[in-house]
Design a protein around this motif. Structure first.
Motif, PDB file in Angstrom:
ATOM      1  N   ALA A 104      -4.362  -6.764  14.171  1.00 12.94           N
ATOM      2  CA  ALA A 104      -4.987  -8.084  14.343  1.00 12.94           C
ATOM      3  C   ALA A 104      -6.128  -8.229  13.334  1.00 12.94           C
ATOM      4  O   ALA A 104      -6.303  -9.295  12.724  1.00 12.94           O
ATOM      5  N   ASP A 148       5.746   4.271   4.902  1.00 15.40           N
ATOM      6  CA  ASP A 148       5.918   5.607   5.481  1.00 15.40           C
ATOM      7  C   ASP A 148       7.385   5.827   5.818  1.00 15.40           C
ATOM      8  O   ASP A 148       8.181   4.885   5.803  1.00 15.40           O
ATOM      9  N   HIS A 200       0.923   6.939  13.404  1.00 14.73           N
ATOM     10  CA  HIS A 200       2.178   6.600  14.077  1.00 14.73           C
ATOM     11  C   HIS A 200       3.395   7.300  13.483  1.00 14.73           C
ATOM     12  O   HIS A 200       4.525   6.869  13.687  1.00 14.73           O
ATOM     13  N   TYR A 241      -1.436  -5.563  21.249  1.00 22.43           N
ATOM     14  CA  TYR A 241       0.014  -5.356  21.329  1.00 22.43           C
ATOM     15  C   TYR A 241       0.366  -4.002  20.721  1.00 22.43           C
ATOM     16  O   TYR A 241       0.038  -3.727  19.570  1.00 22.43           O
ATOM     17  N   ASN A 248      -2.795   3.859  10.219  1.00 25.10           N
ATOM     18  CA  ASN A 248      -1.597   3.643  11.044  1.00 25.10           C
ATOM     19  C   ASN A 248      -0.435   4.495  10.551  1.00 25.10           C
ATOM     20  O   ASN A 248       0.305   5.062  11.351  1.00 25.10           O
ATOM     21  N   ALA A 249      -0.276   4.561   9.222  1.00 25.64           N
ATOM     22  CA  ALA A 249       0.851   5.314   8.667  1.00 25.64           C
ATOM     23  C   ALA A 249       0.731   6.798   9.003  1.00 25.64           C
ATOM     24  O   ALA A 249       1.728   7.503   9.103  1.00 25.64           O
ATOM     25  N   GLY A 275      -5.628   4.975  19.002  1.00 26.03           N
ATOM     26  CA  GLY A 275      -5.491   3.560  18.636  1.00 26.03           C
ATOM     27  C   GLY A 275      -6.132   2.634  19.656  1.00 26.03           C
ATOM     28  O   GLY A 275      -6.219   2.955  20.829  1.00 26.03           O
ATOM     29  N   THR A 276      -6.576   1.465  19.180  1.00 32.21           N
ATOM     30  CA  THR A 276      -7.160   0.464  20.079  1.00 32.21           C
ATOM     31  C   THR A 276      -6.208  -0.715  20.269  1.00 32.21           C
ATOM     32  O   THR A 276      -6.431  -1.553  21.129  1.00 32.21           O
ATOM     33  N   GLY A 298      -6.011  -2.926  15.405  1.00 34.47           N
ATOM     34  CA  GLY A 298      -5.985  -2.720  13.958  1.00 34.47           C
ATOM     35  C   GLY A 298      -5.230  -3.792  13.183  1.00 34.47           C
ATOM     36  O   GLY A 298      -5.748  -4.362  12.229  1.00 34.47           O
TER      37      GLY A 298
HETATM   38  P1  ADP Z   1      -3.062   0.825  17.110  1.00 30.34           P
HETATM   39  O1  ADP Z   1      -4.524   0.953  17.346  1.00 30.34           O
HETATM   40  O2  ADP Z   1      -2.221   1.181  18.300  1.00 30.34           O
HETATM   41  O3  ADP Z   1      -2.637   1.498  15.849  1.00 30.34           O
HETATM   42  P2  ADP Z   1      -2.402  -1.583  15.648  1.00 30.34           P
HETATM   43  O4  ADP Z   1      -2.714  -3.012  15.928  1.00 30.34           O
HETATM   44  O5  ADP Z   1      -2.958  -1.016  14.388  1.00 30.34           O
HETATM   45  O6  ADP Z   1      -2.847  -0.760  16.923  1.00 30.34           O
HETATM   46  O7  ADP Z   1      -0.834  -1.409  15.643  1.00 30.34           O
HETATM   47  C1  ADP Z   1      -0.083  -1.957  16.710  1.00 30.34           C
HETATM   48  C2  ADP Z   1       1.159  -1.120  17.001  1.00 30.34           C
HETATM   49  O8  ADP Z   1       2.056  -1.212  15.903  1.00 30.34           O
HETATM   50  C3  ADP Z   1       0.903   0.362  17.165  1.00 30.34           C
HETATM   51  O9  ADP Z   1       0.503   0.701  18.473  1.00 30.34           O
HETATM   52  C4  ADP Z   1       2.272   0.951  16.840  1.00 30.34           C
HETATM   53  O10 ADP Z   1       3.105   0.853  17.980  1.00 30.34           O
HETATM   54  C5  ADP Z   1       2.811  -0.011  15.794  1.00 30.34           C
HETATM   55  N1  ADP Z   1       2.625   0.499  14.415  1.00 30.34           N
HETATM   56  C6  ADP Z   1       1.640   0.180  13.542  1.00 30.34           C
HETATM   57  N2  ADP Z   1       1.791   0.799  12.361  1.00 30.34           N
HETATM   58  C7  ADP Z   1       2.921   1.538  12.474  1.00 30.34           C
HETATM   59  C8  ADP Z   1       3.643   2.411  11.590  1.00 30.34           C
HETATM   60  N3  ADP Z   1       3.220   2.652  10.348  1.00 30.34           N
HETATM   61  N4  ADP Z   1       4.777   3.002  12.078  1.00 30.34           N
HETATM   62  C9  ADP Z   1       5.231   2.757  13.322  1.00 30.34           C
HETATM   63  N5  ADP Z   1       4.592   1.940  14.204  1.00 30.34           N
HETATM   64  C10 ADP Z   1       3.460   1.345  13.791  1.00 30.34           C
END
Ligand code: ADP
Length: 269
Positions: A223, A187, A163, A205, A159-160, A217-218, A221
């Motif tokens: 959750a 990050d 995003h 969400y 994620n880091a 992304g799904t 993650g």
């Molecule tokens: P995804 O598959 O979209 O990464 P996650 O459940 O892992 O789904 O994360 C949900 C949402 O949280 C992401 O779509 C993003 O909008 C936000 N997010 C998660 N990690 C970060 C991050 N490190 N910086 C900014 N936004 C983040």
């Protein structure tokens, strides 16, 4: 009076017994159980046909006999089938996690090693666009479920990278505190606005759906991370300043801490 289904067989066998209780929250419980089973079954049923389609698409996309005009649509189909596979795998992971209240197959997990493997993959994905720094206590291990912990680490580290923009810095920390082991991913990316934070660990969400999709992304993650941590009696906290970055902190209980050279308790003879 209202009927409630309870699980009577240990270890997830699907036998259920009826029990009469007095309040309506049982309905919610029941509906939740139906939803959980539905998600698990649906994902499982979708996996087989999708694997077949993905196999054929992949063969056609890479075959020398494929007419030029079909190449682009086939490669788009290949991307989309891969995407569906990722979603289905995440759904299956999530529904497996939801079946149990706590982690099973507990063993000493070499967290620094797991982190290094995940970070190596994340560096490949980032292709040099991110500076990922590690600050790890090499002797600190954790009693837990290896594959669950690995997927939590992987979701937070990826994620880091996913995003945040090119040029961002990511810091991964694993150290011991008096309260217990702490894993942290920080990050300096765009951050998450305060109104989104309470809902960010809900399935599907996403702050920006289009962006999340584009980054592969799904929406599942966090959750998954939440369930893994609750299986390990660990706490997740999220701190974010929009424009400054985001920090995810996982605090594990003291009892799960293990030093590399500690003796494990011997099983009674
Ligand atoms: P995804 O598959 O979209 O990464 P996650 O459940 O892992 O789904 O994360 C949900 C949402 O949280 C992401 O779509 C993003 O909008 C936000 N997010 C998660 N990690 C970060 C991050 N490190 N910086 C900014 N936004 C983040």
């Amino acid at each position: 009076s209202i009927m409630m289904s309870v699980r009577v067989a240990p270890f997830g066998e699907r036998k259920r017994q009826r029990l009469v209780v007095g309040r309506d929250i049982t309905k919610v419980f029941h509906l939740n159980m139906i939803r959980r089973d539905f998600v698990a079954n649906a994902s499982h049923e979708l996996r087989t046909p999708l694997t077949v389609i993905a196999g054929f698409v992949e063969n056609l996309a890479s075959s020398a006999l494929t007419p030029e005009i079909h190449r682009r649509p086939l490669s788009l189909m290949e991307n989309q089938t891969n995407r569906m596979r990722t979603i289905i795998e995440d759904l299956l992971t999530l529904s497996r996690l939801e079946l149990e209240d706590t982690a099973s197959n507990l063993e000493p997990v070499n967290i620094p090693q797991e982190i290094e493997q995940v970070v190596a993959d994340a560096r490949t994905l980032s292709a040099g666009d991110h500076a990922i720094a590690l600050d790890l206590d090499r002797d600190l291990m954790l009693i837990g479920n290896q594959s669950e912990l690995r997927s939590a680490i992987s979701n937070l580290v990826f994620n880091a990278v996913k995003h945040t923009a090119a040029g961002s810095k990511v810091r991964v920390l694993w150290h011991d505190e008096p309260g217990g082991p702490v894993f942290q991913v920080a990050d300096d990316g765009p951050g998450i606005a305060p109104e989104h934070i309470p809902r960010i660990t809900e399935r599907f969400y996403r702050v920006d759906k289009a962006r999340s999709r584009a980054s592969g992304g799904t929406g599942l993650g966090l959750a998954i991370v939440k369930h893994v941590l609750s299986h390990h009696d660990a706490l997740l906290s999220i701190a974010s300043d929009p424009g400054q970055g985001t920090t995810f902190t996982c605090r594990f209980p003291q009892e799960s801490r293990l030093r590399r050279h500690d003796q494990l308790p011997q099983a009674p003879a």
